[in-house]
Scaffold this motif. Structure first.
Motif, short mmCIF file in Angstrom:
data_model
loop_
_atom_site.label_atom_id
_atom_site.label_comp_id
_atom_site.label_asym_id
_atom_site.label_seq_id
_atom_site.Cartn_x
_atom_site.Cartn_y
_atom_site.Cartn_z
N LYS A 13 0.83 -1.21 0.00
CA LYS A 13 0.00 0.00 0.00
C LYS A 13 0.86 1.25 0.00
CE LYS A 13 -4.41 -1.23 0.90
NZ LYS A 13 -5.52 -1.58 1.79
N GLN A 16 2.31 1.80 -3.30
CA GLN A 16 1.35 2.41 -4.23
C GLN A 16 1.22 3.91 -3.98
OE1 GLN A 16 -2.08 0.05 -3.39
NE2 GLN A 16 -1.65 -1.44 -5.02
N ALA A 17 1.13 4.26 -2.71
CA ALA A 17 1.02 5.68 -2.37
C ALA A 17 2.22 6.44 -2.90
CB ALA A 17 0.92 5.85 -0.86
N VAL A 20 1.98 7.16 -6.54
CA VAL A 20 1.08 8.27 -6.86
C VAL A 20 1.80 9.60 -6.65
CG1 VAL A 20 -1.07 9.42 -6.25
CG2 VAL A 20 -0.96 6.93 -6.28
N PHE A 21 2.56 9.68 -5.53
CA PHE A 21 3.31 10.91 -5.29
C PHE A 21 4.32 11.17 -6.39
CE2 PHE A 21 1.78 10.66 -0.91
CZ PHE A 21 1.50 12.00 -0.69
N ILE A 24 2.99 12.60 -9.83
CA ILE A 24 2.62 14.01 -10.04
C ILE A 24 3.72 14.79 -10.77
CG2 ILE A 24 1.96 16.17 -8.91
CD1 ILE A 24 0.67 14.37 -6.73
N SER B 4 -5.74 2.87 4.33
CA SER B 4 -5.91 3.36 2.96
C SER B 4 -6.08 4.89 2.92
CB SER B 4 -7.12 2.70 2.30
OG SER B 4 -8.28 3.05 3.03
N ILE B 7 -3.64 6.93 0.83
CA ILE B 7 -3.87 6.77 -0.62
C ILE B 7 -5.07 7.59 -1.05
CG2 ILE B 7 -4.32 5.11 -2.47
CD1 ILE B 7 -3.04 3.00 -0.74
N THR B 10 -4.18 11.09 -1.19
CA THR B 10 -3.36 11.39 -2.36
C THR B 10 -4.20 11.44 -3.62
OG1 THR B 10 -1.75 10.00 -1.28
CG2 THR B 10 -1.18 10.81 -3.46
N LEU B 11 -5.06 10.42 -3.73
CA LEU B 11 -5.90 10.37 -4.92
C LEU B 11 -6.79 11.61 -4.99
CD1 LEU B 11 -6.90 6.61 -5.07
CD2 LEU B 11 -5.44 7.89 -6.66
N PHE B 13 -6.11 14.42 -3.78
CA PHE B 13 -5.27 15.55 -4.15
C PHE B 13 -5.01 15.58 -5.65
CE2 PHE B 13 -0.97 17.15 -4.99
CZ PHE B 13 -1.16 18.47 -4.62
N VAL B 14 -4.67 14.39 -6.18
CA VAL B 14 -4.40 14.30 -7.62
C VAL B 14 -5.64 14.71 -8.40
CG1 VAL B 14 -3.84 12.76 -9.52
CG2 VAL B 14 -2.65 12.54 -7.35
#
Lengths: 299, 444
Positions: A13, A16-17, A20-21, A24, B4, B7, B10-11, B13-14
């Motif tokens: 997890k 994955q986070a 995502v960071f 960007i 979670s 995540i 973040t999501l 935010f994105v």
């Protein structure tokens, strides 16, 4: 068993986070840097006015460039104005040495020299335009006090480049000074003490300890100044909006901008930017090679 | 759930960042809820911005349309507009200069608004300056004729004026507002004005002080010269008439000495000096009027000194407002253009701001007859628009490269180091080359 399961799920997890960071800035880079870059390389092979569909023209723009006297002149002007870089470095190192001493008022002076760096370049350019005014400008008024009739700086082919160099040096001084100051403060004192014990003069200490110890900063400043200097634009456009008397102050980026946005020649402008990009890349590459040879470190 | 959360955050935010990005680029008018939305992009100073904001507000009220305003500074406008075009986010309504009409029409950026204009109840084409409207007509070949692609935001007659107080003090008979000075008469008057009034050994008052880029045209034209031939294919700056007028212009400084010290081409200086009352004759344009009301001396407007032809000439600037071809609400967009260019109240607020003359003929006549504000001879501005004003030489060519070339290397002539004749002979082929390439570009 359960703990490893949990850990790996947590790990996954978090992984994955992290992705995502990371995504960007990567997306930002692809979208706003790489794509425009590739597109301008493509555009450089076309006849494109910026609003219509580009028409492929092969190397036309590139061959045109080398017969374009204004392109060559603006390239030369840009190179010429880089004289300001070594001048600025010497002065800022001298200033940094002065600021590094324990005396009253250094904070004040540091602020004074750093002020231009954080000022808006547009505002600064307008101020200097007034200062350089041949008629009632501050500089000529100052010169007249010591009996010199100053030139009409920005209108005279002989003085327009020096005028812009003076301003660029002034503007960049604080930044280089600050970096040098930081570098000076991290030079270990024992080196000077040891040298002094061995009877080294102040000059020898400076020459053989200070200069080599701040070399990484010098290198960094030279590289960034050349990259920045090759893209000088705002002050030119504000202080000499027509490229100066007889095109004497037109820089390469100013010329590219003029072609692209004033004269509807986006394709040609793109070709010139590609050439500029290659030049800057080559120069920087050479600098890194030369620097590698001079590198040393202390443990 | 707990785990979670990062995540999710973040999501979120994105997603938010994505929304922000697409929010910037959401095409105008695509707003949900069915409300009509237009974007209006223009440039200008504070006065202009205020006047337009007021006008737009009124328009929104009257038409239940939402208008987003984008203002830029004068020098950023071209860059920002072109970026918007390249990004296919053309504002619904935007400023366009006559010089851009050709390129923008050919590439389908601006809309033909002839129909809207002709059927409009806001606008009466007979009551709006022909010069202004014609500047935005284009028939596929020449700007100046054919369908209407924009309406003039204003027309800017670039006139000439004098410091009345100074002339009276020097005992010079005031210039006739109906009969222009000849070149020689002008030099004679300017010479009388150039003086050291306080006796400190240096000049502190001059006849004139002109900037070549904005002031050469009147003298060239009135002397019978011009930049281009009739069908805009040949650069004609190498004619004797042209050379004579440029030489005369340079001689004002080098031979007659009636302008402030050497190399003072910077308008800044002469503009400041004019305002301080140190200069006798100086250009006056409508956008100066609000500033000039506060001058500490009396002044008025006169026709430009005339050369060989004996008839004054000058240029009339103009900026137009166009509708984007891609606009979702072309009818409302055209209405906004009509409102800004021809609505009485909107015009009045712009005229009151002292930055332009009225676009409407009847309103302009009333404005010119009003003697409560300076100048007395406001009618000269209307005379220029109606009669002797011309478009700037590069106004109708595909780009201005050929025109700029004349001024790029002109300094030695102004400094008296090169004769006008020699210089023009040298410059003509270079200008011709740029013009040819501009015309060629316009053709494809």
């Amino acid at each position: 068993m359960t703990t490893t399961m949990r850990r790996s799920r947590l790990h996954r997890k978090e992984h994955q986070a992290a992705l995502v960071f990371v995504a960007i800035p990567v997306i930002g880079f692809l979208l706003f840097t790489l794509f425009p870059l590739i597109f301008s390389v493509y555009a450089s092979f076309t006849n494109w006015n910026g609003i219509s569909a580009p028409v492929f023209k092969g190397l036309d723009n590139y061959t045109k460039m080398f017969g374009d006297r204004y392109f060559l002149k603006s390239l030369w002007n840009t190179l010429y104005m880089m004289i300001g870089i070594p001048v600025g470095l010497v002065i800022s190192l001298a200033l940094a040495l002065a600021m590094n001493r324990k005396m009253r008022g250094t904070t004040f002076f540091r602020t004074v020299y750093y002020l231009p760096v954080i000022s808006s370049i547009a505002a600064v350019a307008i101020l200097w335009q007034w200062a350089f005014n041949g008629d009632f400008g501050l500089i000529n008024q100052g010169l007249s006090l010591i009996g010199i009739g100053g030139p009409n700086w920005l209108q005279d082919t002989a003085t327009v480049k020096p005028a812009l160099i003076i301003m660029a040096v002034w503007k960049g001084l604080g930044y280089s000074m600050l970096l040098y100051l930081a570098a000076l403060q991290s030079v270990p004192r024992y080196l000077y003490e040891a040298a002094a014990l061995d009877g080294a003069t102040a000059w020898q200490q400076f020459r053989h300890i200070t200069v080599p110890m701040v070399r990484p900063v010098t290198f960094f400043l030279i590289v960034t100044s050349i990259i920045g200097g090759s893209q000088i634009f705002v002050e030119i456009n504000i202080m000499t909006p027509t490229g100066g008397p007889e095109f004497e102050s037109a820089t390469i980026v100013w010329y590219i901008w003029q072609k692209a946005f004033d004269n509807l020649q986006m394709g040609y402008a793109s070709a010139m930017s590609v050439v500029l990009g290659l030049l800057v890349f080559t120069i920087t590459f050479i600098q890194f090679r030369l620097n590698r040879r001079n590198q040393f470190s202390i443990d | 759930m707990m785990k979670s959360r990062p995540i999710a955050a973040t999501l979120a935010f994105v997603a938010a960042a994505g929304l922000l990005l697409s929010g910037c680029s959401a095409p105008a008018g695509a707003e949900a809820g069915g409300e009509k939305k237009l974007t209006f992009m223009f440039r200008g100073g504070e006065d202009e911005k205020k006047a337009y904001e007021k006008a737009v507000e009124q328009f929104e009220k009257d038409n239940s349309v939402d208008v987003d305003i984008i203002v830029t500074t004068a020098d950023q406008y071209a860059t920002k507009l072109k970026a918007a075009i390249a990004g296919k986010e053309v504002p619904d309504v935007f400023y366009i200069s006559p010089g851009d009409v050709q390129a923008y029409v050919q590439n389908g950026i601006v809309k033909d608004i002839t129909q809207y204009v002709e059927n409009s109840d806001t606008i009466d084409l007979d009551n709006i300056w022909e010069y202004g409207v014609d500047s935005y007509r284009y028939d596929g070949k020449r700007v100046g004729e054919g369908a209407i692609y924009a309406l003039p935001k204003d027309v800017g007659p670039f006139s000439f004026g004098y410091n009345k107080t100074m002339l009276e003090k020097a005992g010079i008979p005031l210039p006739d507002k109906d009969k222009p000075y000849t070149f020689d008469e002008f030099v004679a008057a300017a010479k009388k004005l150039t003086a050291d009034t306080n006796g400190d050994g240096t000049l502190d008052q001059w006849g004139t002080g002109l900037n070549v880029q904005w002031n050469l045209q009147p003298f060239v034209w009135s002397n019978g010269g011009d930049w281009l031939n009739e069908d805009r294919t040949k650069v004609t700056v190498d004619t004797p008439e042209f050379a004579e007028s440029l030489q005369w212009f340079a001689d004002l400084q080098n031979v007659h000495g009636v302008t402030p010290s050497v190399a003072e081409a910077q308008t800044l200086d002469t503009y400041q000096r004019w305002m301080k009352g140190e200069i006798g004759f100086f250009p006056i344009a409508p956008w100066d009027l609000s500033t000039y009301q506060k001058l500490g001396f009396d002044w008025d407007v006169i026709p430009y000194p005339a050369g060989e032809t004996g008839k004054s000439a000058t240029w009339t600037g103009t900026l137009g407002i166009a509708v984007a071809e891609s606009s979702k609400f072309p009818e409302d967009a055209a209405k906004l253009v009509e409102y800004l260019t021809a609505n009485k109240e909107a015009q009045q607020s712009l005229v009151d701001a002292g930055i332009q003359i009225p676009n409407l003929k009847d309103m302009a006549e009333a404005w010119a007859a009003d003697t409560s504000t300076k100048p007395a001879n406001k009618a000269e501005f209307l005379e220029i628009v109606k009669d002797y004003g011309r478009e700037l030489p590069a106004g109708n060519t595909f780009n201005a490269e050929w025109y700029d070339e004349l001024f790029t290397n002109i300094q030695p002539v102004l400094d008296g180091k090169q004769s006008a004749k020699d210089y023009l002979k040298e410059a003509q082929p270079r200008m011709q080359e740029f013009l040819d390439s501009a015309n060629q570009q316009a053709g494809n």
